[in-house]
Motif scaffolding. Structure first.
Motif, PDB file in Angstrom:
ATOM      1  N   GLU A   6       0.649  -1.260  -0.080  1.00  0.00           N
ATOM      2  CA  GLU A   6      -0.567  -0.003  -0.338  1.00  0.00           C
ATOM      3  C   GLU A   6       1.358   1.392   0.172  1.00  0.00           C
ATOM      4  O   GLU A   6       1.710   1.126   0.887  1.00  0.00           O
ATOM      5  CB  GLU A   6      -0.977   0.577   1.507  1.00  0.00           C
ATOM      6  CG  GLU A   6      -1.912  -1.050   0.933  1.00  0.00           C
ATOM      7  CD  GLU A   6      -2.929  -1.160   2.347  1.00  0.00           C
ATOM      8  OE1 GLU A   6      -3.114   0.556   2.728  1.00  0.00           O
ATOM      9  OE2 GLU A   6      -3.285  -2.033   2.976  1.00  0.00           O
ATOM     10  N   LEU A   7       0.932   2.294  -0.829  1.00  0.00           N
ATOM     11  CA  LEU A   7       1.081   3.775  -0.546  1.00  0.00           C
ATOM     12  C   LEU A   7       1.246   4.089  -0.016  1.00  0.00           C
ATOM     13  O   LEU A   7       0.001   4.461   0.443  1.00  0.00           O
ATOM     14  CB  LEU A   7       0.732   3.883  -1.932  1.00  0.00           C
ATOM     15  CG  LEU A   7       1.573   5.569  -2.813  1.00  0.00           C
ATOM     16  CD1 LEU A   7       3.852   5.281  -3.093  1.00  0.00           C
ATOM     17  CD2 LEU A   7       1.030   6.622  -3.937  1.00  0.00           C
ATOM     18  N   ASP A   8       2.378   4.994   0.454  1.00  0.00           N
ATOM     19  CA  ASP A   8       1.473   5.327   2.025  1.00  0.00           C
ATOM     20  C   ASP A   8       0.803   6.662   1.638  1.00  0.00           C
ATOM     21  O   ASP A   8       1.056   7.331   0.642  1.00  0.00           O
ATOM     22  CB  ASP A   8       3.648   6.177   2.446  1.00  0.00           C
ATOM     23  CG  ASP A   8       2.648   6.843   3.829  1.00  0.00           C
ATOM     24  OD1 ASP A   8       2.843   8.714   4.020  1.00  0.00           O
ATOM     25  OD2 ASP A   8       3.660   7.026   4.689  1.00  0.00           O
ATOM     26  N   PRO A   9       0.157   6.967   2.525  1.00  0.00           N
ATOM     27  CA  PRO A   9      -0.727   8.661   1.835  1.00  0.00           C
ATOM     28  C   PRO A   9      -0.478   9.393   1.817  1.00  0.00           C
ATOM     29  O   PRO A   9      -0.689  10.279   0.902  1.00  0.00           O
ATOM     30  CB  PRO A   9      -1.389   8.190   3.833  1.00  0.00           C
ATOM     31  CG  PRO A   9      -1.958   7.079   4.211  1.00  0.00           C
ATOM     32  CD  PRO A   9      -0.734   6.234   4.375  1.00  0.00           C
ATOM     33  N   ARG A  10       0.700   9.898   2.621  1.00  0.00           N
ATOM     34  CA  ARG A  10       1.243  11.121   1.810  1.00  0.00           C
ATOM     35  C   ARG A  10       2.033  11.472   0.580  1.00  0.00           C
ATOM     36  O   ARG A  10       1.754  12.331   0.185  1.00  0.00           O
ATOM     37  CB  ARG A  10       2.603  11.309   3.365  1.00  0.00           C
ATOM     38  CG  ARG A  10       1.934  11.870   4.832  1.00  0.00           C
ATOM     39  CD  ARG A  10       3.522  11.585   5.468  1.00  0.00           C
ATOM     40  NE  ARG A  10       3.276  10.338   5.669  1.00  0.00           N
ATOM     41  CZ  ARG A  10       3.930   9.929   6.966  1.00  0.00           C
ATOM     42  NH1 ARG A  10       4.011   9.979   7.707  1.00  0.00           N
ATOM     43  NH2 ARG A  10       3.838   8.242   7.390  1.00  0.00           N
ATOM     44  N   VAL A  40       9.183   3.966  -5.584  1.00  0.00           N
ATOM     45  CA  VAL A  40       8.262   2.786  -4.370  1.00  0.00           C
ATOM     46  C   VAL A  40       8.388   1.583  -4.429  1.00  0.00           C
ATOM     47  O   VAL A  40       6.921   1.088  -5.562  1.00  0.00           O
ATOM     48  CB  VAL A  40       7.254   3.490  -4.320  1.00  0.00           C
ATOM     49  CG1 VAL A  40       6.779   2.882  -2.846  1.00  0.00           C
ATOM     50  CG2 VAL A  40       6.863   5.338  -3.747  1.00  0.00           C
ATOM     51  N   PRO A  41       8.812   0.881  -4.097  1.00  0.00           N
ATOM     52  CA  PRO A  41       8.948  -0.484  -4.421  1.00  0.00           C
ATOM     53  C   PRO A  41       8.011  -0.941  -3.795  1.00  0.00           C
ATOM     54  O   PRO A  41       7.693  -0.534  -3.256  1.00  0.00           O
ATOM     55  CB  PRO A  41      10.255  -1.325  -3.329  1.00  0.00           C
ATOM     56  CG  PRO A  41      11.664  -0.248  -3.378  1.00  0.00           C
ATOM     57  CD  PRO A  41      10.638   1.239  -3.415  1.00  0.00           C
ATOM     58  N   ARG A  42       7.327  -2.207  -4.760  1.00  0.00           N
ATOM     59  CA  ARG A  42       5.887  -2.371  -4.411  1.00  0.00           C
ATOM     60  C   ARG A  42       6.391  -3.712  -3.154  1.00  0.00           C
ATOM     61  O   ARG A  42       5.844  -4.995  -3.764  1.00  0.00           O
ATOM     62  CB  ARG A  42       5.154  -2.798  -6.110  1.00  0.00           C
ATOM     63  CG  ARG A  42       4.667  -1.726  -6.297  1.00  0.00           C
ATOM     64  CD  ARG A  42       3.813  -1.510  -8.185  1.00  0.00           C
ATOM     65  NE  ARG A  42       4.123  -2.713  -8.697  1.00  0.00           N
ATOM     66  CZ  ARG A  42       4.664  -3.208  -8.902  1.00  0.00           C
ATOM     67  NH1 ARG A  42       5.700  -2.412  -9.250  1.00  0.00           N
ATOM     68  NH2 ARG A  42       5.040  -4.453  -9.681  1.00  0.00           N
ATOM     69  N   LEU A  92      10.059   3.056   2.283  1.00  0.00           N
ATOM     70  CA  LEU A  92      11.011   3.150   0.677  1.00  0.00           C
ATOM     71  C   LEU A  92      10.588   3.521  -0.217  1.00  0.00           C
ATOM     72  O   LEU A  92       9.286   3.010  -0.501  1.00  0.00           O
ATOM     73  CB  LEU A  92      12.148   1.501   0.826  1.00  0.00           C
ATOM     74  CG  LEU A  92      12.941   1.414  -0.058  1.00  0.00           C
ATOM     75  CD1 LEU A  92      14.199   2.175   0.459  1.00  0.00           C
ATOM     76  CD2 LEU A  92      13.529  -0.063  -0.712  1.00  0.00           C
ATOM     77  N   HIS A  93      11.374   4.692  -0.654  1.00  0.00           N
ATOM     78  CA  HIS A  93      11.224   5.373  -1.926  1.00  0.00           C
ATOM     79  C   HIS A  93      12.495   6.187  -1.685  1.00  0.00           C
ATOM     80  O   HIS A  93      12.594   6.083  -0.841  1.00  0.00           O
ATOM     81  CB  HIS A  93      10.182   6.560  -1.096  1.00  0.00           C
ATOM     82  CG  HIS A  93       9.864   7.220  -1.051  1.00  0.00           C
ATOM     83  ND1 HIS A  93      10.079   7.137   0.664  1.00  0.00           N
ATOM     84  CD2 HIS A  93      10.109   8.979  -0.835  1.00  0.00           C
ATOM     85  CE1 HIS A  93      10.326   8.404   1.117  1.00  0.00           C
ATOM     86  NE2 HIS A  93      10.135   9.398   0.205  1.00  0.00           N
ATOM     87  N   VAL A  94      12.812   6.438  -3.543  1.00  0.00           N
ATOM     88  CA  VAL A  94      13.600   7.261  -3.923  1.00  0.00           C
ATOM     89  C   VAL A  94      13.713   8.152  -4.784  1.00  0.00           C
ATOM     90  O   VAL A  94      12.310   8.032  -5.639  1.00  0.00           O
ATOM     91  CB  VAL A  94      14.884   6.218  -4.581  1.00  0.00           C
ATOM     92  CG1 VAL A  94      16.085   6.265  -4.777  1.00  0.00           C
ATOM     93  CG2 VAL A  94      15.259   4.839  -3.965  1.00  0.00           C
ATOM     94  N   HIS A  95      13.958   9.583  -4.845  1.00  0.00           N
ATOM     95  CA  HIS A  95      13.387  10.052  -4.946  1.00  0.00           C
ATOM     96  C   HIS A  95      14.224  10.557  -6.594  1.00  0.00           C
ATOM     97  O   HIS A  95      15.914   9.999  -5.991  1.00  0.00           O
ATOM     98  CB  HIS A  95      13.572  11.752  -4.588  1.00  0.00           C
ATOM     99  CG  HIS A  95      13.265  11.965  -3.582  1.00  0.00           C
ATOM    100  ND1 HIS A  95      11.683  12.257  -3.273  1.00  0.00           N
ATOM    101  CD2 HIS A  95      12.987  10.497  -2.423  1.00  0.00           C
ATOM    102  CE1 HIS A  95      10.671  12.236  -2.585  1.00  0.00           C
ATOM    103  NE2 HIS A  95      11.704  11.600  -1.735  1.00  0.00           N
TER     104      HIS A  95
END
Length: 138
Positions: A6-10, A40-42, A92-95
Motif C-alpha cells: 500500500e502506498l503511504d498516504p503522504r 517506490v518498491p511494491r 522505502l522510496h527513492v527520489h
C-alpha cells in the motif's frame, strides 16, 4: 499470508501515478517547478534499501537509472539528484529529481524549498504521458 503493498498516504497525496516498472511504482511529484519522480518498491514493510533482497536492490538501481534517463529525455537538466531519505515518510522510496541551474531551489535541495506549484491539468497529463513513453509504460 504476506501483507500487501500500500502506498503511504503522504506519498499518494503529493504525487500522481506514472506507472509500474517490474519492482517500483513510479510517481510524479505534483510540483511543476521540478521534474521529480519518486520510485517506490511494491513490497510491503520495506523501510531501507537493505530491506530488499540482493536481486531487488540491483533492480532498484536499474530502475533509478531508467527514471533518470526518462527525466533527462522529458526535461533536460544540468544534474540529476537521487536520494532515499525516509525521515518523514518511512516507506522505502527513492527520489529522482532533474535539476536545472537556477531552478527554484538551486543549488540547495528541493525539499522544503518554497511553495509547491501545481501543474495545470493539461501540463500534468502531458508530463505523465511523456514519462510513460520514455519509460516504455505506454
Amino acid at each position: 499470508m504476506s501483507p500487501t503493498f500500500e502506498l503511504d498516504p503522504r506519498l499518494a497525496g503529493d504525487t500522481v501515478v506514472v506507472g509500474d516498472l517490474p519492482l517500483c511504482r513510479v510517481l510524479l511529484m505534483r510540483d511543476r517547478r521540478f521534474a521529480w519522480l519518486v520510485l517506490v518498491p511494491r513490497q510491503a514493510g520495506r523501510v531501507e534499501v537493505a530491506d530488499l533482497s540482493e536481486d531487488d536492490r540491483a533492480r532498484l538501481w536499474r530502475e533509478v537509472d531508467l527514471a533518470g534517463a526518462a527525466l533527462r529525455q522529458v526535461a533536460p537538466c544540468d544534474k540529476l539528484n537521487v536520494g532515499a531519505l525516509g525521515n518523514i515518510v518511512r516507506q522505502l522510496h527513492v527520489h529522482v529529481v532533474a535539476r536545472v541551474e537556477g531552478d527554484a531551489a538551486w543549488p540547495g535541495p528541493v525539499w522544503g524549498a518554497g511553495r509547491s506549484e501545481p501543474y495545470s491539468r493539461a501540463e500534468l497529463d502531458e508530463r505523465v504521458e511523456a514519462l510513460r513513453t520514455a519509460l516504455s509504460l505506454s
